[in-house]
Structures are given as structure tokens and as C-alpha cells.
Design a protein around this motif. Structure first.
Motif, PDB file in Angstrom:
ATOM      1  N   ALA A   1       0.890  -1.248  -0.008  1.00 42.39           N
ATOM      2  CA  ALA A   1       0.025   0.071   0.077  1.00 42.39           C
ATOM      3  C   ALA A   1       0.849   1.159   0.279  1.00 42.39           C
ATOM      4  CB  ALA A   1      -1.059   0.167   1.221  1.00 42.39           C
ATOM      5  N   MET A   2       0.281   2.315  -0.019  1.00 43.19           N
ATOM      6  CA  MET A   2       0.918   3.794   0.241  1.00 43.19           C
ATOM      7  C   MET A   2       0.823   3.707   1.516  1.00 43.19           C
ATOM      8  SD  MET A   2       2.503   6.287  -1.453  1.00 43.19           S
ATOM      9  CE  MET A   2       1.840   6.904  -2.988  1.00 43.19           C
ATOM     10  N   TYR A   3       1.855   4.396   2.279  1.00 42.30           N
ATOM     11  CA  TYR A   3       1.915   4.584   3.720  1.00 42.30           C
ATOM     12  C   TYR A   3       2.089   6.193   3.953  1.00 42.30           C
ATOM     13  CZ  TYR A   3       1.476  -0.176   4.782  1.00 42.30           C
ATOM     14  OH  TYR A   3       1.067  -1.480   4.985  1.00 42.30           O
ATOM     15  N   PHE A   4       1.428   6.849   4.793  1.00 40.22           N
ATOM     16  CA  PHE A   4       1.547   8.037   5.066  1.00 40.22           C
ATOM     17  C   PHE A   4       1.718   8.445   6.432  1.00 40.22           C
ATOM     18  CE2 PHE A   4       0.353  10.169   0.786  1.00 40.22           C
ATOM     19  CZ  PHE A   4      -0.667   9.324   0.353  1.00 40.22           C
ATOM     20  N   CYS A   5       2.877   9.349   6.688  1.00 41.18           N
ATOM     21  CA  CYS A   5       2.805   9.736   8.148  1.00 41.18           C
ATOM     22  C   CYS A   5       2.371  11.053   8.289  1.00 41.18           C
ATOM     23  CB  CYS A   5       4.675   9.975   8.191  1.00 41.18           C
ATOM     24  SG  CYS A   5       5.109  10.621   9.695  1.00 41.18           S
ATOM     25  N   ALA A   6       1.754  11.306   9.381  1.00 34.23           N
ATOM     26  CA  ALA A   6       0.889  12.650   9.514  1.00 34.23           C
ATOM     27  C   ALA A   6       1.185  12.942  10.970  1.00 34.23           C
ATOM     28  CB  ALA A   6      -0.613  12.237   9.213  1.00 34.23           C
ATOM     29  N   TYR A   7       0.860  14.513  11.248  1.00 33.92           N
ATOM     30  CA  TYR A   7       0.964  15.074  12.246  1.00 33.92           C
ATOM     31  C   TYR A   7      -0.196  15.783  12.680  1.00 33.92           C
ATOM     32  CZ  TYR A   7       2.469  19.113  15.051  1.00 33.92           C
ATOM     33  OH  TYR A   7       2.876  20.102  16.310  1.00 33.92           O
ATOM     34  N   ARG A   8      -0.442  15.877  13.903  1.00 33.51           N
ATOM     35  CA  ARG A   8      -1.581  16.697  14.537  1.00 33.51           C
ATOM     36  C   ARG A   8      -1.331  17.268  15.911  1.00 33.51           C
ATOM     37  NH1 ARG A   8      -6.925  13.691  15.614  1.00 33.51           N
ATOM     38  NH2 ARG A   8      -6.908  14.294  17.680  1.00 33.51           N
ATOM     39  N   ARG A   9      -1.488  18.668  15.805  1.00 31.10           N
ATOM     40  CA  ARG A   9      -1.270  19.402  17.336  1.00 31.10           C
ATOM     41  C   ARG A   9      -2.110  18.725  18.177  1.00 31.10           C
ATOM     42  NH1 ARG A   9      -2.363  24.760  15.280  1.00 31.10           N
ATOM     43  NH2 ARG A   9      -4.101  24.521  16.693  1.00 31.10           N
ATOM     44  N   THR A  10      -1.918  18.882  19.341  1.00 30.29           N
ATOM     45  CA  THR A  10      -2.679  18.429  20.523  1.00 30.29           C
ATOM     46  C   THR A  10      -3.989  19.165  20.389  1.00 30.29           C
ATOM     47  OG1 THR A  10      -0.870  17.503  21.816  1.00 30.29           O
ATOM     48  CG2 THR A  10      -3.036  18.201  23.120  1.00 30.29           C
ATOM     49  N   TYR A  11      -5.098  18.787  20.954  1.00 33.02           N
ATOM     50  CA  TYR A  11      -6.264  19.405  20.997  1.00 33.02           C
ATOM     51  C   TYR A  11      -6.090  20.747  21.980  1.00 33.02           C
ATOM     52  CZ  TYR A  11     -11.031  20.280  22.305  1.00 33.02           C
ATOM     53  OH  TYR A  11     -12.331  20.968  22.716  1.00 33.02           O
ATOM     54  N   THR A  12      -6.495  21.719  21.527  1.00 32.49           N
ATOM     55  CA  THR A  12      -6.281  22.917  22.451  1.00 32.49           C
ATOM     56  C   THR A  12      -7.583  23.984  22.391  1.00 32.49           C
ATOM     57  OG1 THR A  12      -5.236  24.251  20.378  1.00 32.49           O
ATOM     58  CG2 THR A  12      -3.932  23.293  22.047  1.00 32.49           C
ATOM     59  N   GLY A  13      -8.927  23.224  22.354  1.00 28.15           N
ATOM     60  CA  GLY A  13     -10.239  23.886  22.297  1.00 28.15           C
ATOM     61  C   GLY A  13     -10.650  23.851  20.774  1.00 28.15           C
ATOM     62  N   THR A  14      -9.995  23.339  19.705  1.00 33.38           N
ATOM     63  CA  THR A  14     -10.413  23.101  18.448  1.00 33.38           C
ATOM     64  C   THR A  14      -9.749  21.883  18.013  1.00 33.38           C
ATOM     65  OG1 THR A  14     -11.188  23.891  16.208  1.00 33.38           O
ATOM     66  CG2 THR A  14      -9.131  25.003  17.516  1.00 33.38           C
ATOM     67  N   ALA A  15     -10.370  21.126  17.551  1.00 36.19           N
ATOM     68  CA  ALA A  15      -9.406  19.985  16.931  1.00 36.19           C
ATOM     69  C   ALA A  15      -8.963  20.087  15.602  1.00 36.19           C
ATOM     70  CB  ALA A  15     -10.389  18.798  16.435  1.00 36.19           C
ATOM     71  N   SER A  16      -7.460  20.047  15.628  1.00 32.92           N
ATOM     72  CA  SER A  16      -6.827  20.634  14.499  1.00 32.92           C
ATOM     73  C   SER A  16      -6.472  19.530  13.417  1.00 32.92           C
ATOM     74  CB  SER A  16      -5.305  21.040  15.152  1.00 32.92           C
ATOM     75  OG  SER A  16      -4.677  20.118  15.456  1.00 32.92           O
ATOM     76  N   LYS A  17      -6.101  20.073  12.403  1.00 29.35           N
ATOM     77  CA  LYS A  17      -6.084  19.436  11.069  1.00 29.35           C
ATOM     78  C   LYS A  17      -4.796  18.420  11.244  1.00 29.35           C
ATOM     79  CE  LYS A  17      -2.925  22.747   8.770  1.00 29.35           C
ATOM     80  NZ  LYS A  17      -3.020  24.184   8.934  1.00 29.35           N
ATOM     81  N   LEU A  18      -4.868  17.303  10.200  1.00 33.79           N
ATOM     82  CA  LEU A  18      -3.764  16.580   9.819  1.00 33.79           C
ATOM     83  C   LEU A  18      -2.780  17.065   8.827  1.00 33.79           C
ATOM     84  CD1 LEU A  18      -5.288  12.988   9.944  1.00 33.79           C
ATOM     85  CD2 LEU A  18      -3.714  13.796  11.575  1.00 33.79           C
ATOM     86  N   THR A  19      -1.602  17.118   9.136  1.00 32.67           N
ATOM     87  CA  THR A  19      -0.713  17.225   7.998  1.00 32.67           C
ATOM     88  C   THR A  19       0.058  16.034   7.493  1.00 32.67           C
ATOM     89  OG1 THR A  19      -0.154  19.615   8.968  1.00 32.67           O
ATOM     90  CG2 THR A  19       1.361  18.857   7.412  1.00 32.67           C
ATOM     91  N   PHE A  20       0.002  15.784   6.298  1.00 35.22           N
ATOM     92  CA  PHE A  20       0.601  14.596   5.781  1.00 35.22           C
ATOM     93  C   PHE A  20       1.883  14.772   5.062  1.00 35.22           C
ATOM     94  CE2 PHE A  20      -2.971  11.543   6.334  1.00 35.22           C
ATOM     95  CZ  PHE A  20      -4.169  12.322   6.338  1.00 35.22           C
ATOM     96  N   GLY A  21       2.627  13.625   5.179  1.00 35.05           N
ATOM     97  CA  GLY A  21       3.864  13.611   4.340  1.00 35.05           C
ATOM     98  C   GLY A  21       3.363  13.059   3.055  1.00 35.05           C
ATOM     99  N   THR A  22       4.336  12.903   1.926  1.00 36.39           N
ATOM    100  CA  THR A  22       4.030  12.620   0.628  1.00 36.39           C
ATOM    101  C   THR A  22       3.956  11.162   0.426  1.00 36.39           C
ATOM    102  OG1 THR A  22       6.518  12.693   0.196  1.00 36.39           O
ATOM    103  CG2 THR A  22       5.001  14.679  -0.070  1.00 36.39           C
ATOM    104  N   GLY A  23       4.121  10.276   1.338  1.00 38.87           N
ATOM    105  CA  GLY A  23       3.871   9.080   1.026  1.00 38.87           C
ATOM    106  C   GLY A  23       5.141   8.210   0.815  1.00 38.87           C
ATOM    107  N   THR A  24       5.018   6.802   1.181  1.00 37.76           N
ATOM    108  CA  THR A  24       5.963   5.882   0.867  1.00 37.76           C
ATOM    109  C   THR A  24       5.135   4.625   0.292  1.00 37.76           C
ATOM    110  OG1 THR A  24       7.556   6.406   2.406  1.00 37.76           O
ATOM    111  CG2 THR A  24       7.785   4.336   1.579  1.00 37.76           C
ATOM    112  N   ARG A  25       5.361   4.370  -1.121  1.00 38.24           N
ATOM    113  CA  ARG A  25       4.856   3.272  -1.492  1.00 38.24           C
ATOM    114  C   ARG A  25       5.520   1.975  -1.348  1.00 38.24           C
ATOM    115  NH1 ARG A  25       0.771   2.581  -4.690  1.00 38.24           N
ATOM    116  NH2 ARG A  25       0.726   4.831  -5.285  1.00 38.24           N
ATOM    117  N   LEU A  26       4.868   0.893  -0.638  1.00 37.84           N
ATOM    118  CA  LEU A  26       5.394  -0.373  -0.028  1.00 37.84           C
ATOM    119  C   LEU A  26       4.933  -1.392  -1.000  1.00 37.84           C
ATOM    120  CD1 LEU A  26       7.008  -1.872   2.012  1.00 37.84           C
ATOM    121  CD2 LEU A  26       5.121  -1.964   3.179  1.00 37.84           C
TER     122      LEU A  26
END
Lengths: 117, 113
Positions: free
Chosen positions: A88-113
């Protein structure tokens, strides 16, 4: 702004072997979440594993484990005993800790395995 | 496990036409998102929605885009005048509370001809 970098566009592993996918990220936050998502050809986004930055212990889910190095801002995914269904394609993603509003995911460009017999 | 439902799974439209992509988030979820993925590229954040208003949007989410939660269950993304470059997979996602698991729908593949 947060960035997520996956430097391996493609990886290949033989069935039953172990493979490690790399991810680095950049953030000024001290508390956040990191994720690995799997995207098979159906293009569904499937959560593989999640790590809270405040936890020193590396997360594990069956054959999947991470190596979280907070100081180095590194978050690699290890897949043990690889199976054909792991291809599959595998994506790494980051999200800030909840601070009153759920924040977005930021994704990497992916690795095809690819998993070979 | 509960699911986020997206319809249609595929949408084909002509350039300049309006499209509405529909999503039914999980019933007790409070935060809603749209992401898009151009074929072969990474997944990009478009917009987040909470308490009936946009809480954050990306630079991709320009005046051609709008979101709405018209009836308390559906969450829609409207593109007013589609462009060729809007061709992508659009994912809806929802979460109950900030630190819980984010659920993705299976996506709508939009093709603009």
C-alpha cells in the motif's frame, strides 16, 4: 508551520521480512500526535498506529511498531513479518494536540510499499 | 466500527459546473473536515468545521469552495465552478472530540472534464 517529510518514495520488502519506513517532521509544539496511515489501492485511509508525543514508550499494534525519537523529530514505522496485504501507500501524519478546537492533520508525501514473494 | 459515509463514490462533471459532495459523519461527532488528494500526491487539508462554522481553512479553500451542514447530519462540500485541477479524491472526516480517533470516509473521486 508544521511539515512532514517522507524521504522514501518507494520501498520493497519480501514476504515475512521486516521493513522500516522513515518519517521526519518539523514543529515548534511540544505536545502533538503522530500517525501512520495506510492507503491501499481502494484509496481508503486506514489508521495503522498513533503516538502521543508526551509518551516516551513507542506505540505498537500487532506487527506494526514505531520508533519515536522526539529530539530528532523522527517517527519511523516498522512492519514485521510483512504480508502481501501490507502492500500500500503509507502516509505519516502530524496533528497538534487539542487546544479547544480539533486541529488538522498534516501529511507527508507517502511511501509506496511493495511486498514480494 | 462506525463509519463516515460519502456519496457519490465517483462524480464526473464538466469544467465550470457546480458540484456538491456529500458526507454523513458519525452521529455523535462534533468536528468535520474535508481533505483532498490529487492522484499520486499527498493528502491535503481543505477545511475544518465546528459548531456550524469554519474553524480553519487552507489556501486551497478559496471562494469557489463552501461547506455546509444543512440538516444536522449531512456535511457538504460545494465547488461552484469546477476547474480541471479540482480533479481529485475528496475525503470527508469526522472526530468526536479533539484527541480521539479521526474517522475518514471512503472518498469521492471527482473528475472534471
Amino acid at each position: 508551520a508544521q511539515t512532514v517529510t517522507q524521504s522514501q518514495p518507494e520501498m520493497s520488502v519480501q514476504e515475512a521480512e521486516t521493513v522500516t519506513l522513515s518519517c521526519t517532521y518539523d514543529t515548534s509544539e511540544s505536545d502533538y500526535y503522530l500517525f501512520w496511515y495506510k492507503q491501499p489501492p481502494s484509496r481508503q485511509m486506514i489508521l495503522v498506529i498513533r503516538q502521543e508525543a508526551y509518551k516516551q514508550q513507542n506505540a505498537t499494534e500487532n506487527r506494526f511498531s514505531v520508533n519515536f525519537q522526539k529530539a530528532a523529530k523522527s517517527f519511523s514505522l516498522k512492519i514485521s513479518d510483512s504480508q502481501l496485504g501490507d502492500a500500500a501507500m503509507y502516509f505519516c501524519a502530524y496533528r497538534r494536540t487539542y487546544t479547544g478546537t480539533a486541529s488538522k492533520l498534516t501529511f507527508g508525501t507517502g511511501t509506496r510499499l511493495q511486498v514480494t514473494l | 466500527e462506525p463509519e463516515v459515509t460519502q456519496t457519490p463514490s465517483h462524480q464526473v462533471t464538466q469544467m465550470g459546473q457546480e458540484v456538491i459532495l456529500r458526507c454523513v459523519p458519525i452521529s455523535n461527532h462534533l468536528y468535520f473536515y474535508w481533505y483532498r488528494q490529487i492522484l499520486g500526491q499527498k493528502v491535503e487539508f481543505l477545511v475544518s468545521f465546528y459548531n456550524n462554522e469554519i474553524s480553519e481553512k487552507s489556501e486551497i479553500f478559496d471562494d469557489q469552495f463552501s461547506v455546509e451542514r444543512p440538516d444536522g447530519s449531512n456535511f457538504t462540500l460545494k465547488i461552484r465552478s469546477t476547474k480541471l485541477e479540482d480533479s481529485a479524491m475528496y475525503f470527508c472526516a469526522s472526530i468526536r472530540a479533539g484527541n480521539e480517533k479521526l474517522f475518514f470516509g471512503s472518498g469521492t473521486q471527482l473528475s472534471v472534464l
